[in-house]
Design a protein around this motif. Structure first.
Motif, PDB file in Angstrom:
ATOM      1  N   GLY A   1      46.056  42.402  49.676  1.00  0.00           N
ATOM      2  CA  GLY A   1      45.037  41.799  48.823  1.00  0.00           C
ATOM      3  C   GLY A   1      45.469  41.765  47.370  1.00  0.00           C
TER       4      GLY A   1
ATOM      5  N   VAL B   1      34.903  39.147  43.577  1.00  0.00           N
ATOM      6  CA  VAL B   1      34.453  39.412  44.941  1.00  0.00           C
ATOM      7  C   VAL B   1      35.464  38.815  45.915  1.00  0.00           C
ATOM      8  N   LEU B   2      35.932  39.637  46.855  1.00  0.00           N
ATOM      9  CA  LEU B   2      36.799  39.161  47.934  1.00  0.00           C
ATOM     10  C   LEU B   2      36.211  39.677  49.240  1.00  0.00           C
ATOM     11  N   THR B   3      35.818  38.755  50.134  1.00  0.00           N
ATOM     12  CA  THR B   3      35.095  39.161  51.343  1.00  0.00           C
ATOM     13  C   THR B   3      35.912  38.851  52.598  1.00  0.00           C
ATOM     14  N   SER B   4      37.195  39.174  52.543  1.00  0.00           N
ATOM     15  CA  SER B   4      38.105  38.868  53.653  1.00  0.00           C
ATOM     16  C   SER B   4      37.708  39.617  54.923  1.00  0.00           C
TER      17      SER B   4
ATOM     18  N   CYS C   1      35.945  34.424  42.994  1.00  0.00           N
ATOM     19  CA  CYS C   1      36.726  34.725  44.192  1.00  0.00           C
ATOM     20  C   CYS C   1      38.012  33.906  44.118  1.00  0.00           C
TER      21      CYS C   1
ATOM     22  N   VAL D   1      35.175  45.026  40.803  1.00  0.00           N
ATOM     23  CA  VAL D   1      35.511  44.439  42.094  1.00  0.00           C
ATOM     24  C   VAL D   1      34.602  44.967  43.192  1.00  0.00           C
TER      25      VAL D   1
ATOM     26  N   ALA E   1      34.814  44.292  47.342  1.00  0.00           N
ATOM     27  CA  ALA E   1      35.745  43.643  48.269  1.00  0.00           C
ATOM     28  C   ALA E   1      35.726  44.324  49.628  1.00  0.00           C
TER      29      ALA E   1
ATOM     30  N   VAL F   1      43.176  41.249  44.332  1.00  0.00           N
ATOM     31  CA  VAL F   1      42.354  42.385  43.885  1.00  0.00           C
ATOM     32  C   VAL F   1      43.057  43.131  42.759  1.00  0.00           C
TER      33      VAL F   1
END
Length: 323
Positions: A239, A230-233, A163, A252, A254, A242
């Protein structure tokens, strides 16, 4: 043309997608750096002095972080300067704000944007939201670019997760760590990004590392050695990390990044910890799913915009305001 920016835009200790965007698209512009604790500085003298010093009738691009919270300074200058505002994230969308503060920032932002000659957003989704929120039409879109990057080789193809994001509540590291801790699999997570006080509120786990902000070869190495990004915004306007991951052909998973991700990976609902857990569980258990995400990433990689395209798109917007 002039671009008014936060003074820390080039600080390697405080990297952000917004700062990278500003630096890349402002090549050849007169960069005007203003110091302050934006968007609500105790003293906004630097912004007032910077705007007052610019010649009458000039085109001025303002970063929304330094301008949208201060209509009492910016709006009067719209009568003598051709002001364009670049919105990276609506001020009221920052996670954790007191509701009264968020309402005040939203109102202030609306005053600034309605007075500007033009407004630029960094994604189609963000442009539509800005128009809806502030009663605007014709918000321009200039999406971030990405640099060509080497393909990720990964570790074992499964277990090393990456991340890249500032450690703040909006980026959702707490959701990610909690979801992973419920999965009975061998995994390790590297969280690259500036440390913030929120770091101390995250669940502790020896499988999670926080190397801080990385750049250059160190950041490239982080991408190429990972198996999954992984991006869990909870909220984003685009972004950029990403598209950086996709430029490496990295699979990815996300949330909150529909424009950056496109069809290049799996988009999950923002803030949904259990949807995240289900997606990660599937990643670890289903080889066909892993292969599908890799194929999606490679397909999206071939269609990503470049920074040259982004810079030219912004130049075209600003050129419409010249005499």
């Amino acid at each position: 043309m002039h671009f008014v920016l936060p003074a820390d835009v080039g600080d390697p200790g405080s990297p952000s997608g917004g700062n990278v965007y500003d630096l890349r698209v402002s090549a050849g512009m007169d960069r005007v750096l203003v110091a302050g604790d934006w968007p609500r500085p105790a003293d906004a003298t630097a912004l007032e002095q910077a705007l007052a010093a610019l010649p009458h009738g000039d085109v001025v691009l303002l970063d929304g972080l330094v301008s949208c919270g201060l209509p009492e300074i910016v709006v009067p200058h719209t009568r003598r300067l051709k002001i364009v505002v670049l919105v990276h994230l609506p001020l009221a969308d920052e996670t954790g704000l007191d509701p009264a503060v968020a309402r005040d920032l939203d109102a202030r932002e609306g005053q600034v944007l309605r007075a500007a000659r033009a407004v630029v957003a960094t994604s189609p989704t963000a442009a539509r939201e800005i128009e809806r929120r502030h009663g605007l039409t014709g918000v321009h879109v200039v999406v971030p670019g990405v640099d060509p990057a080497p393909l990720a080789h990964g570790s074992d193809g499964v277990h090393h997760l990456l991340c890249v994001a500032s450690i703040t509540p909006r980026k959702g590291h707490d959701l990610l760590v909690r979801a992973l801790r419920r999965i009975d699999r061998d995994w390790r997570l590297t969280c690259v990004g500036p440390h913030r006080p929120f770091l101390h509120e995250l669940p502790r786990d020896d499988r999670v590392s926080f190397p801080g902000p990385l750049a250059g070869e160190a950041l490239t190495s982080a991408y190429t050695s990972a198996d999954l990004f992984v991006l869990t915004s909870r909220a984003e306007t685009y972004g950029m990390v990403v598209t950086e991951a996709l430029a490496h052909g990295l699979p990815v998973i996300a949330s909150a990044v529909p424009d950056a991700l496109g069809d290049g990976g799996l988009l999950i609902p923002a803030g949904d910890e259990y949807a995240l857990e289900a997606a990660l569980t599937r990643w670890f258990q289903d080889q066909d799913f892993r292969s599908e995400l890799r194929a999606r990433a490679l397909g999206r990689r071939a269609r990503l915009s470049t920074w040259d395209q982004s810079t030219e798109d912004l130049r075209r917007v600003l050129a419409t305001l010249r005499p």
